[in-house]
Design a protein around this motif. Sequence first.
Motif, short mmCIF file in Angstrom:
data_model
loop_
_atom_site.label_atom_id
_atom_site.label_comp_id
_atom_site.label_asym_id
_atom_site.label_seq_id
_atom_site.Cartn_x
_atom_site.Cartn_y
_atom_site.Cartn_z
N VAL A 95 -20.04 25.10 -45.87
CA VAL A 95 -19.42 24.83 -47.16
C VAL A 95 -19.61 23.36 -47.55
O VAL A 95 -19.18 22.46 -46.82
CB VAL A 95 -17.90 25.14 -47.14
N LEU A 96 -20.24 23.16 -48.69
CA LEU A 96 -20.26 21.83 -49.31
C LEU A 96 -19.21 21.82 -50.41
O LEU A 96 -19.18 22.72 -51.26
CB LEU A 96 -21.63 21.53 -49.91
N THR A 97 -18.33 20.84 -50.39
CA THR A 97 -17.29 20.77 -51.41
C THR A 97 -17.01 19.33 -51.78
O THR A 97 -17.13 18.42 -50.96
CB THR A 97 -15.99 21.45 -50.94
N ASN A 98 -16.65 19.12 -53.05
CA ASN A 98 -16.22 17.80 -53.50
C ASN A 98 -14.70 17.72 -53.59
O ASN A 98 -14.16 16.81 -54.23
CB ASN A 98 -16.85 17.49 -54.87
N SER A 99 -14.03 18.66 -52.95
CA SER A 99 -12.57 18.75 -53.02
C SER A 99 -11.93 18.41 -51.67
O SER A 99 -12.20 19.07 -50.66
CB SER A 99 -12.16 20.17 -53.43
N PHE A 100 -11.09 17.39 -51.65
CA PHE A 100 -10.34 17.05 -50.44
C PHE A 100 -9.43 18.19 -50.00
O PHE A 100 -9.37 18.52 -48.81
CB PHE A 100 -9.52 15.78 -50.66
N PRO A 101 -8.65 18.82 -50.92
CA PRO A 101 -7.78 19.91 -50.48
C PRO A 101 -8.54 21.07 -49.84
O PRO A 101 -8.09 21.64 -48.84
CB PRO A 101 -7.09 20.35 -51.79
N ILE A 102 -9.70 21.43 -50.40
CA ILE A 102 -10.50 22.50 -49.80
C ILE A 102 -10.99 22.10 -48.43
O ILE A 102 -10.88 22.87 -47.45
CB ILE A 102 -11.69 22.85 -50.71
N ALA A 103 -11.54 20.89 -48.30
CA ALA A 103 -12.05 20.42 -47.01
C ALA A 103 -10.95 20.36 -45.97
O ALA A 103 -11.14 20.80 -44.82
CB ALA A 103 -12.70 19.05 -47.18
N GLU A 104 -9.79 19.85 -46.36
CA GLU A 104 -8.68 19.72 -45.42
C GLU A 104 -8.21 21.08 -44.92
O GLU A 104 -7.98 21.28 -43.72
CB GLU A 104 -7.52 18.97 -46.08
N TYR A 105 -8.07 22.04 -45.83
CA TYR A 105 -7.61 23.38 -45.45
C TYR A 105 -8.58 24.03 -44.48
O TYR A 105 -8.18 24.57 -43.43
CB TYR A 105 -7.45 24.25 -46.71
N LEU A 106 -9.87 23.97 -44.80
CA LEU A 106 -10.86 24.63 -43.95
C LEU A 106 -11.00 23.94 -42.60
O LEU A 106 -11.23 24.60 -41.58
CB LEU A 106 -12.21 24.67 -44.67
N MET A 107 -10.85 22.62 -42.57
CA MET A 107 -10.95 21.90 -41.31
C MET A 107 -9.77 22.22 -40.39
O MET A 107 -9.92 22.34 -39.18
CB MET A 107 -11.01 20.40 -41.56
N LYS A 108 -8.59 22.37 -40.97
CA LYS A 108 -7.38 22.60 -40.17
C LYS A 108 -7.22 24.05 -39.75
O LYS A 108 -6.70 24.34 -38.67
CB LYS A 108 -6.15 22.15 -40.94
N ARG A 109 -7.65 24.99 -40.61
CA ARG A 109 -7.32 26.39 -40.38
C ARG A 109 -8.52 27.30 -40.24
O ARG A 109 -8.37 28.49 -40.02
CB ARG A 109 -6.43 26.91 -41.52
N GLY A 110 -9.71 26.76 -40.42
CA GLY A 110 -10.87 27.62 -40.44
C GLY A 110 -11.93 27.23 -39.42
O GLY A 110 -11.75 26.32 -38.62
N THR A 111 -13.03 27.97 -39.45
CA THR A 111 -14.15 27.74 -38.53
C THR A 111 -15.41 27.34 -39.28
O THR A 111 -16.45 27.14 -38.66
CB THR A 111 -14.42 29.01 -37.72
N ALA A 112 -15.33 27.23 -40.60
CA ALA A 112 -16.51 26.89 -41.40
C ALA A 112 -16.95 25.46 -41.13
O ALA A 112 -16.13 24.58 -40.84
CB ALA A 112 -16.22 27.08 -42.88
#
Length: 262
Positions: A120-137
């Motif tokens: 996942v490439l994203t320019n969104s801090f909230p998206i990056a933070e959520y995926l880093m903390k709760r995901g495997t992407a």
Amino acid sequence: MLQRQRHHLICEIVAAQGYAAVPDLMARLDASRATVARDIRMLALAGRIRKVRGGAEAMHGAPALAEPNFDANQLRNRELKRAIARTAAELCAPGDSIIMDGGTTVFAMTEFIAGRELEVLTNSFPIAEYLMKRGTARVILPGGEVFREQGLILSPFEDDAIERFVASKIFIGARAITQHGLMQTDPLLIRAEQKLIRQAESMIVLVDSSKFRSRGSLILCPLERINTIITDDGIESGTHEMLTDAGIKIIIAHPLKAASVA
């Protein structure tokens, strides 16, 4: 037109043009000179624009986005956004490389893709933070300036991580969708999102049906660039026909129900 609507439109016009004269604002707002002068004075006191002789201009110094605050916007039409996001997540296959643009409807996808193997490439801090903390992407962020209220990273550089990333899909929101195309209101956001769009094979737009009744002042891309729109059943028949005539696939998402393809 309500005061808050006039204020929002004045900020949009000034952000897009850099300067707006009082007579121009009077015509576009259908308001008196006294009303426009009062609005400019109030917005200048709030630090949103600069009052100058004969009109208003954009604030100098650090740029500001005309986009609404992320946390406040996240609460609007929340269940519709979750339904649209859940339907969008179903389009992601294991191993996909995707782009997720900053925005509250696209952010809602994180709940449904967190456990998937995606890049996942994203320019969104909230998206990056959520995926880093709760995901495997695998998460990739571009370099650039941080806009705190919107949680966005906008890169001023042509040669950055975005240019080296190729995605099968981009998931993106919009301020409005009209016959002119996908609309936004901020020049900085337009430039950043156009860079993201160029790197994706397929463009999937996530919007609730109110966005078909909204207006934006700047065209991000024409309708023909959009492959799929995911929305709710509030879309009007005339709008549906306009979009399908442009070759766009419309997917209707239903809260707590399975999505259907129209």
